[in-house]
Structures are given as structure tokens and as C-alpha cells.
Design a protein around this motif. Structure first.
Motif, PDB file in Angstrom:
ATOM      1  N   LYS A   1      -0.732  28.002 -24.857  1.00 48.17           N
ATOM      2  CA  LYS A   1       0.715  28.086 -24.711  1.00 48.17           C
ATOM      3  C   LYS A   1       1.079  29.524 -24.359  1.00 48.17           C
ATOM      4  N   VAL A   2       1.912  29.668 -23.333  1.00 52.85           N
ATOM      5  CA  VAL A   2       2.297  30.985 -22.843  1.00 52.85           C
ATOM      6  C   VAL A   2       3.818  31.070 -22.810  1.00 52.85           C
ATOM      7  N   LYS A   3       4.352  32.178 -23.323  1.00 53.74           N
ATOM      8  CA  LYS A   3       5.801  32.406 -23.308  1.00 53.74           C
ATOM      9  C   LYS A   3       6.152  33.401 -22.212  1.00 53.74           C
ATOM     10  N   PHE A   4       7.349  33.200 -21.635  1.00 52.31           N
ATOM     11  CA  PHE A   4       7.872  34.136 -20.648  1.00 52.31           C
ATOM     12  C   PHE A   4       9.389  34.006 -20.635  1.00 52.31           C
ATOM     13  N   HIS A   5      10.058  34.942 -20.007  1.00 50.87           N
ATOM     14  CA  HIS A   5      11.513  34.900 -19.911  1.00 50.87           C
ATOM     15  C   HIS A   5      11.918  33.758 -18.990  1.00 50.87           C
ATOM     16  N   ALA A   6      12.793  32.891 -19.470  1.00 53.19           N
ATOM     17  CA  ALA A   6      13.142  31.658 -18.760  1.00 53.19           C
ATOM     18  C   ALA A   6      13.710  31.902 -17.365  1.00 53.19           C
ATOM     19  N   LYS A   7      14.466  32.936 -17.188  1.00 53.09           N
ATOM     20  CA  LYS A   7      15.097  33.209 -15.882  1.00 53.09           C
ATOM     21  C   LYS A   7      14.111  33.810 -14.874  1.00 53.09           C
ATOM     22  N   LEU A   8      12.913  34.160 -15.315  1.00 49.92           N
ATOM     23  CA  LEU A   8      11.931  34.787 -14.429  1.00 49.92           C
ATOM     24  C   LEU A   8      11.606  33.914 -13.222  1.00 49.92           C
ATOM     25  N   ALA A   9      11.425  32.618 -13.442  1.00 47.97           N
ATOM     26  CA  ALA A   9      11.060  31.709 -12.347  1.00 47.97           C
ATOM     27  C   ALA A   9      12.154  31.635 -11.288  1.00 47.97           C
TER      28      ALA A   9
END
Length: 187
Positions: free
Chosen positions: A71-79
Motif C-alpha cells: 500500500k502506497v500513500k500520495f497526495h490525492a491531487k497529484l494525479a
């Protein structure tokens, strides 16, 4: 520190977590010349933010198999903001003194996160991908096999993602035994 964490949870800096099944790699460069290579993978979207790691494959050498969901987290708006945002997989050789880089692969988020209805398994097919592994020199060296659901979450239980024919055969045998015992118990 807690203020920073709560900032990430609000509005524009909301976090998103995706699941990636790192299956295996094949034909990797052998960076361990005297003994068998023991490889593991590090998965991330934003390297300085959050990374996940597979277990070390002790037996596969240049053809490691992990079969592990990370599981990997990232800032949602990045995509939305960065068209080149990607799921990155760095493969390393586990050493006693230091970790040696083997190669890297990446899959663009826009190519794998295509939405779908998270509550409907039919609308959430699993995408099996095989991508090129690149050495730090820029040369291609091997392939990486991974699965990413379009919603970012697997809707099936983990055991159903296994490649093992024996596991499938064992599950079918147990189902037959249960059906037989239920059918025989009702007579």
C-alpha cells in the motif's frame, strides 16, 4: 508534527492510498556475482513522502517472485496536477554490507487509476501489467509483473490473487468436501 499531518488530511492536500500487487520480475541483471542475488522491491509515488517495501526473495535470483500487495500513500491531487506522476518500483539486491540497485520501473498513474465503482467488482477489473525494468545506466534489463486495480483497491480477498495452481486445486477440493458433507448431513 501533528499539525502537518492534519494539514495533509484536509482539502487540497488530502491523501490517497493505492494497493499494488508486485508479482515478480524476470531476467534482471545479476549484480551479485559470487552468490545468488536476493532481491526486494521498493514502491512509491512520491519518494520523499511514503514508500512501501516487499519482502526479500531468497530463492529467485535474477527471477524473483514476491506476490505481495503493498500500500502506497500520495497526495490525492497529484494525479490531476502532474501527468507524469507514476507508481515507481525500484528493485534492489539485499546485501549484508549495502543494498545494490538492480533496476527501476514505472507506470503512470493516469494509465492505471481509471476510476470504476469500488463497490462493484465487475466495474473494477484487475489490470495485469508487464513493464520494462531499466538499469541506472539507461539500458533495459528485465521485466516487472504487477497488478493494479483501477480504483486503487483490491475487492477480492488476497488469497484469490495467487498464481499457485496447487492453492486453487486445494480450495476446490475443500469446497467439494464441504458440499459433500452438507449434502450427506441433510439426508
Amino acid at each position: 508534527m501533528s499539525d502537518r499531518w492534519t494539514t495533509f488530511q484536509r482539502g487540497e492536500d488530502e491523501l490517497r492510498e493505492i494497493e499494488v500487487l508486485i508479482i515478480s520480475a524476470q531476467d534482471l541483471k545479476n549484480v551479485k556475482h559470487l552468490t545468488k542475488m536476493r532481491a526486494y522491491a521498493v514502491v512509491y509515488v512520491e519518494k520523499d513522502f511514503h514508500m512501501a517495501k516487499t519482502q526479500v526473495d531468497e530463492h529467485g535470483g535474477t527471477n524473483p517472485t514476491w506476490n505481495q500487495v503493498v500500500k502506497v500513500k500520495f497526495h490525492a491531487k497529484l494525479a490531476e496536477k502532474d501527468l507524469l506522476a507514476a507508481v515507481n518500483v525500484d528493485i534492489y539486491e539485499h546485501g549484508h554490507v549495502r543494498e545494490k540497485p538492480v533496476g527501476s520501473a514505472r507506470v503512470l498513474l493516469c494509465d492505471v487509476l481509471k476510476g470504476g465503482d469500488g463497490s462493484d467488482p465487475v466495474d473494477n477489473p484487475i489490470q495485469c501489467l508487464t513493464v520494462q525494468v531499466w538499469r541506472s545506466s539507461g539500458r533495459p534489463q528485465g521485466l516487472l509483473n504487477l497488478w493494479v486495480p483501477p480504483t486503487g483497491r483490491f475487492l477480492m480477498r488476497r488469497e484469490s490473487l495467487s498464481f499457485s495452481v496447487k492453492v486453487v486445486a486445494d480450495e476446490e477440493m475443500v469446497e467439494r468436501e464441504v458440499a459433500t458433507s452438507l449434502g450427506g448431513g441433510g439426508a
